[in-house]
Design a protein around this motif. Structure first.
Motif, PDB file in Angstrom:
ATOM      1  N   GLN A 162       0.873  -1.242  -0.173  1.00 46.03           N
ATOM      2  CA  GLN A 162      -0.121   0.086   0.011  1.00 46.03           C
ATOM      3  C   GLN A 162       0.696   1.363   0.167  1.00 46.03           C
ATOM      4  O   GLN A 162       0.522   2.247  -0.628  1.00 46.03           O
ATOM      5  CB  GLN A 162      -0.986  -0.039   1.236  1.00 46.03           C
ATOM      6  CG  GLN A 162      -1.981  -0.931   1.259  1.00 46.03           C
ATOM      7  CD  GLN A 162      -2.831  -0.894   2.230  1.00 46.03           C
ATOM      8  OE1 GLN A 162      -2.443  -0.727   3.272  1.00 46.03           O
ATOM      9  NE2 GLN A 162      -4.323  -1.533   2.203  1.00 46.03           N
TER      10      GLN A 162
ATOM     11  N   HIS B 143       2.422   1.791  -3.320  1.00 45.87           N
ATOM     12  CA  HIS B 143       1.463   1.910  -4.589  1.00 45.87           C
ATOM     13  C   HIS B 143       1.057   3.634  -4.158  1.00 45.87           C
ATOM     14  O   HIS B 143       0.911   4.377  -5.166  1.00 45.87           O
ATOM     15  CB  HIS B 143      -0.133   1.337  -4.470  1.00 45.87           C
ATOM     16  CG  HIS B 143      -1.099   1.544  -5.379  1.00 45.87           C
ATOM     17  ND1 HIS B 143      -2.073   2.641  -5.108  1.00 45.87           N
ATOM     18  CD2 HIS B 143      -1.025   1.341  -6.530  1.00 45.87           C
ATOM     19  CE1 HIS B 143      -2.824   2.568  -6.177  1.00 45.87           C
ATOM     20  NE2 HIS B 143      -2.176   1.937  -7.231  1.00 45.87           N
ATOM     21  N   LYS B 144       0.977   4.098  -2.953  1.00 44.33           N
ATOM     22  CA  LYS B 144       0.664   5.529  -2.531  1.00 44.33           C
ATOM     23  C   LYS B 144       1.862   6.379  -3.186  1.00 44.33           C
ATOM     24  O   LYS B 144       1.421   7.573  -3.833  1.00 44.33           O
ATOM     25  CB  LYS B 144       0.503   5.627  -1.090  1.00 44.33           C
ATOM     26  CG  LYS B 144       0.042   6.921  -0.786  1.00 44.33           C
ATOM     27  CD  LYS B 144      -0.321   7.307   0.619  1.00 44.33           C
ATOM     28  CE  LYS B 144      -0.422   8.502   1.154  1.00 44.33           C
ATOM     29  NZ  LYS B 144      -0.458   9.775   0.111  1.00 44.33           N
TER      30      LYS B 144
ATOM     31  N   ILE C 151       1.555   6.557  -7.196  1.00 40.31           N
ATOM     32  CA  ILE C 151       0.479   7.526  -7.428  1.00 40.31           C
ATOM     33  C   ILE C 151       0.824   9.004  -7.170  1.00 40.31           C
ATOM     34  O   ILE C 151       0.457   9.788  -8.009  1.00 40.31           O
ATOM     35  CB  ILE C 151      -0.891   7.343  -6.588  1.00 40.31           C
ATOM     36  CG1 ILE C 151      -1.381   5.844  -6.948  1.00 40.31           C
ATOM     37  CG2 ILE C 151      -1.988   7.989  -6.807  1.00 40.31           C
ATOM     38  CD1 ILE C 151      -1.928   5.555  -8.147  1.00 40.31           C
TER      39      ILE C 151
ATOM     40  N   SER D 263      -7.808  14.282  -7.722  1.00 43.70           N
ATOM     41  CA  SER D 263      -8.395  12.984  -7.583  1.00 43.70           C
ATOM     42  C   SER D 263      -8.441  12.140  -8.799  1.00 43.70           C
ATOM     43  O   SER D 263      -8.712  10.891  -8.950  1.00 43.70           O
ATOM     44  CB  SER D 263      -9.375  12.720  -6.572  1.00 43.70           C
ATOM     45  OG  SER D 263     -10.493  13.217  -7.165  1.00 43.70           O
TER      46      SER D 263
ATOM     47  N   SER E 208      -6.292   6.352  -7.979  1.00 48.50           N
ATOM     48  CA  SER E 208      -6.133   5.001  -7.324  1.00 48.50           C
ATOM     49  C   SER E 208      -6.240   3.738  -8.290  1.00 48.50           C
ATOM     50  O   SER E 208      -5.943   2.821  -8.190  1.00 48.50           O
ATOM     51  CB  SER E 208      -7.010   5.010  -6.045  1.00 48.50           C
ATOM     52  OG  SER E 208      -8.198   4.998  -6.724  1.00 48.50           O
TER      53      SER E 208
END
Length: 110
Positions: free
Chosen positions: A49, A52-53, A56, A81, A98
């Motif tokens: 996680q 991935h963040k 992004i 977003s 996301s």
């Protein structure tokens, strides 16, 4: 003739009653199971996680990405977003940030 024999209660061994670790040793397998669960499942998931963040957050205009739906395209516009991705010449879609699963090397989209 007696068909049912009498049952007699047996007392617990004296050594087990005097053990200072009697309650802790009973909980030891449960504690070990949680420790193994943490290192095998929870910790790697938190690491994925976090990676991935950071991926992004590092997205930029012109990056070539793959979305969760399998769409491959180039980022053309970026919002707070949402991203706009060009999947073919003149065809743009808007997806959530996301939804990006992977950033591809430059030159993948032709």
């Amino acid at each position: 003739m007696q068909l049912i024999s009498e049952a007699h209660a047996q007392s617990a061994p004296a050594a087990a009653a005097e053990s200072p670790f009697g309650g802790i040793t009973g909980m030891l397998p449960l504690v070990l199971m949680f420790v193994v669960l943490y290192f095998v499942m929870i910790r790697p998931q938190m690491k994925r996680q976090k990676e991935h963040k950071s991926m992004i957050d590092a997205l930029a205009k012109g990056d070539e990405v793959v979305t969760t739906g399998g769409m491959l395209g180039k980022v053309t516009k970026m919002g707070e977003s949402f991203l706009t991705i060009e999947i073919a010449t003149g065809v743009e879609i808007q997806v959530q940030r996301s939804a990006v699963v992977q950033v591809m090397p430059k030159g993948t989209v032709k």
